[in-house]
Design a protein around this motif. Structure first.
Motif, mmCIF file in Angstrom:
data_model
loop_
_atom_site.group_PDB
_atom_site.id
_atom_site.type_symbol
_atom_site.label_atom_id
_atom_site.label_comp_id
_atom_site.label_asym_id
_atom_site.label_seq_id
_atom_site.Cartn_x
_atom_site.Cartn_y
_atom_site.Cartn_z
ATOM 1 N N SER A 1 2.356 14.625 93.474
ATOM 2 C CA SER A 1 2.459 14.822 92.017
ATOM 3 C C SER A 1 3.746 15.563 91.664
ATOM 4 C CB SER A 1 1.252 15.606 91.505
ATOM 5 O OG SER A 1 0.057 14.879 91.692
ATOM 6 N N PHE A 2 4.100 16.549 92.493
ATOM 7 C CA PHE A 2 5.331 17.307 92.252
ATOM 8 C C PHE A 2 6.566 16.439 92.483
ATOM 9 C CE2 PHE A 2 8.804 19.750 94.238
ATOM 10 C CZ PHE A 2 9.152 20.550 93.158
ATOM 11 N N THR B 1 4.395 13.138 88.383
ATOM 12 C CA THR B 1 3.303 12.331 87.833
ATOM 13 C C THR B 1 1.976 12.982 88.213
ATOM 14 O OG1 THR B 1 4.606 10.316 88.174
ATOM 15 C CG2 THR B 1 2.265 10.019 87.803
ATOM 16 N N ASP B 2 1.018 12.966 87.297
ATOM 17 C CA ASP B 2 -0.303 13.521 87.571
ATOM 18 C C ASP B 2 -1.126 12.517 88.373
ATOM 19 O OD1 ASP B 2 -2.652 14.891 87.642
ATOM 20 O OD2 ASP B 2 -3.134 14.668 85.508
ATOM 21 N N LEU B 3 -1.391 12.843 89.642
ATOM 22 C CA LEU B 3 -2.126 11.933 90.527
ATOM 23 C C LEU B 3 -3.502 12.477 90.910
ATOM 24 C CD1 LEU B 3 0.859 11.082 92.924
ATOM 25 C CD2 LEU B 3 -0.046 9.613 91.123
ATOM 26 N N ASN B 4 -4.002 13.448 90.163
ATOM 27 C CA ASN B 4 -5.249 14.115 90.532
ATOM 28 C C ASN B 4 -6.451 13.178 90.566
ATOM 29 O OD1 ASN B 4 -4.418 16.837 91.001
ATOM 30 N ND2 ASN B 4 -4.016 17.022 88.806
ATOM 31 N N SER C 1 1.804 4.787 89.973
ATOM 32 C CA SER C 1 0.933 5.769 90.635
ATOM 33 C C SER C 1 0.511 5.286 92.020
ATOM 34 C CB SER C 1 -0.307 6.038 89.777
ATOM 35 O OG SER C 1 0.052 6.568 88.518
ATOM 36 N N LYS D 1 -7.401 10.859 94.463
ATOM 37 C CA LYS D 1 -7.615 11.449 95.791
ATOM 38 C C LYS D 1 -8.391 10.522 96.728
ATOM 39 C CE LYS D 1 -8.552 15.888 97.929
ATOM 40 N NZ LYS D 1 -8.854 17.310 97.681
ATOM 41 N N PRO E 1 -1.226 17.169 95.482
ATOM 42 C CA PRO E 1 -0.330 18.129 94.809
ATOM 43 C C PRO E 1 1.147 17.907 95.133
ATOM 44 C CG PRO E 1 -2.215 19.264 95.732
ATOM 45 C CD PRO E 1 -2.273 17.858 96.246
#
Length: 419
Positions: free
Chosen positions: A320-321, A325-328, A251, A331, A317
């Protein structure tokens, strides 16, 4: 062949604008190729093989710093022609040989499997193509034809990247696709560099040992600084890798990559000005020299603000795309890293300013101090605050380096004025 030569040699009416445009395209293709190749390898070959490819490509980039040896900035600022192209060409051959030997030593020390060793070696050779082309592109720039450098670089990198991805998609073989990229790079270097250089340098190529030795000695402090810089820039990543689980490392790598965007834009602004800056400094046009530096630093500030704005709304966003991978949750660390990227870009300008002043040893001093700082602080902050600590340590390290470089530039400038 004639068509390619005519395209490269055609001198436009708006020379400065054309230099900027082609330098921008060349720098853009160079910066984006790494990201495009790693994403493509990951999507075509899967996480495991894609990870091996990314690791091998990173090793190639590290070894390339040995091949470059920071002779380009020395070459394009040699406006008094202390050395000729023959000297720079042979010095590049020497550093390229050292690069290949170092790559083999690196592979042996790491103890890779035979398959991984071969992949690392192939990608080191692939990056060697950029290293060898660099000496020709430096000569074109010195002769105020940066557009030829940009055209050559753009053509080589775009075609080799496309060939590698297409062959990889067809064969599902990293070795064959890497070899194909090397072959196409050699062909392009021949037609866009080797065949063009006689238009600018027609004298005999002579191996002058003392001159080559002097170039390498003069550039050695810059080379060591660049090598240390590679560690300094990646110290927070090393801390994550050593302290946190592997999923955190993946990540962090994703949010760290866009930092290079600001550096890329600095290349657009700065590279075309190096030769002109050297002339201003060598002929004591100090007021114009300092105005150029302030303009560049102002440009970095503007680009940084733009990247921060885009990064705040689009960065997470999009990343992540791209990386699936979910990087929310990242930030804040991401925004801190972008600020650090802006500081690093300002550091690059100050670094090259000292190089133009021929104060390479001062550059080395700055990087040694920052290197010591980076050995300690990232590990401490990452241990305490995890990813947030790692991102903050990166930005703090860039700030420390920037303060030291700024003070050294200011000291040299005031000394010059007094003289």
């Amino acid at each position: 062949m004639k068509t390619i030569k005519n395209w490269l040699m055609t001198e436009p009416e708006k020379k400065m604008a054309n230099n900027y445009i082609w330098n921008m395209l060349g720098s853009l293709s160079m910066a984006l190729s790494t990201m495009v190749l790693t994403i493509a390898a990951n999507r075509i070959m899967g996480d495991f093989a894609g990870g091996d490819f990314a690791m091998a490509l990173a090793a190639g980039q590290l070894m390339a710093t040995i091949g470059y040896f920071e002779t380009r900035v020395y070459q394009v600022t040699d406006t008094q022609e202390r050395y000729d192209f023959s000297d720079y060409c042979f010095s590049k051959i020497v550093t390229s040989i050292i690069m290949i030997i170092s790559s083999i030593i690196y592979i042996l020390i790491k103890g890779f499997t035979i398959e991984k060793s071969f992949l690392v070696f192939l990608l080191c050779v692939y990056k060697l193509m950029d290293v060898y082309a660099d000496v020709f592109e430096g000569e074109f720039q010195l002769r105020e034809r940066l557009d030829i450098s940009g055209k050559s670089m753009t053509l080589r990198i775009v075609l080799s990247t496309v060939v590698l991805i297409v062959i990889l998609y067809i064969t599902r073989n990293l070795y064959i696709s890497s070899l194909a990229a090397i072959i196409i790079s050699i062909v392009i270097i021949y037609y866009t560099n080797i065949c063009i250089i006689p238009e600018f340098y027609s004298r005999k190529y002579i191996f002058k040992f003392n001159k080559i030795k002097n170039i390498i000695i003069d550039c050695f402090p810059l080379f060591i600084s660049t090598f240390m810089s590679t560690y300094i820039l990646n110290a927070s990543r090393y801390a994550i890798e050593g302290i946190m689980p592997s999923n955190y490392h993946s990540s962090y790598t994703a949010i760290f990559l866009p930092v290079s965007v600001i550096n890329l834009c600095v290349g657009f602004l700065f590279k075309p000005m190096l030769t002109d800056m050297a002339r201003k400094w060598n002929y004591c046009y100090y007021e114009e020299f300092i105005k150029t530096i302030m303009m560049l630093l102002g440009g970095v500030l503007g680009v940084t603000l733009l990247v921060l704005f885009c990064g705040y709304y689009l960065g997470i966003p999009v990343l992540s795309f791209l990386y699936a991978t979910d990087l929310n949750g990242y930030k804040l660390p991401f925004m801190i890293l972008l600020i650090g990227g802006g500081l690093n870009s300002a550091n690059v300008i100050l670094y090259y300013t000292l190089s133009v002043m021929r104060k390479q040893r001062y550059v080395l001093f700055a990087y040694v101090l920052t290197f010591i700082f980076s050995l300690i602080v990232p590990n401490v902050l990452t241990q305490q605050y995890e990813v947030l600590g790692a991102s903050f340590s990166f930005t703090l390290t860039m700030l420390v380096l920037g303060v030291i470089l700024f003070l050294l530039v200011a000291i040299q400038f005031f000394k010059a004025i007094r003289r």
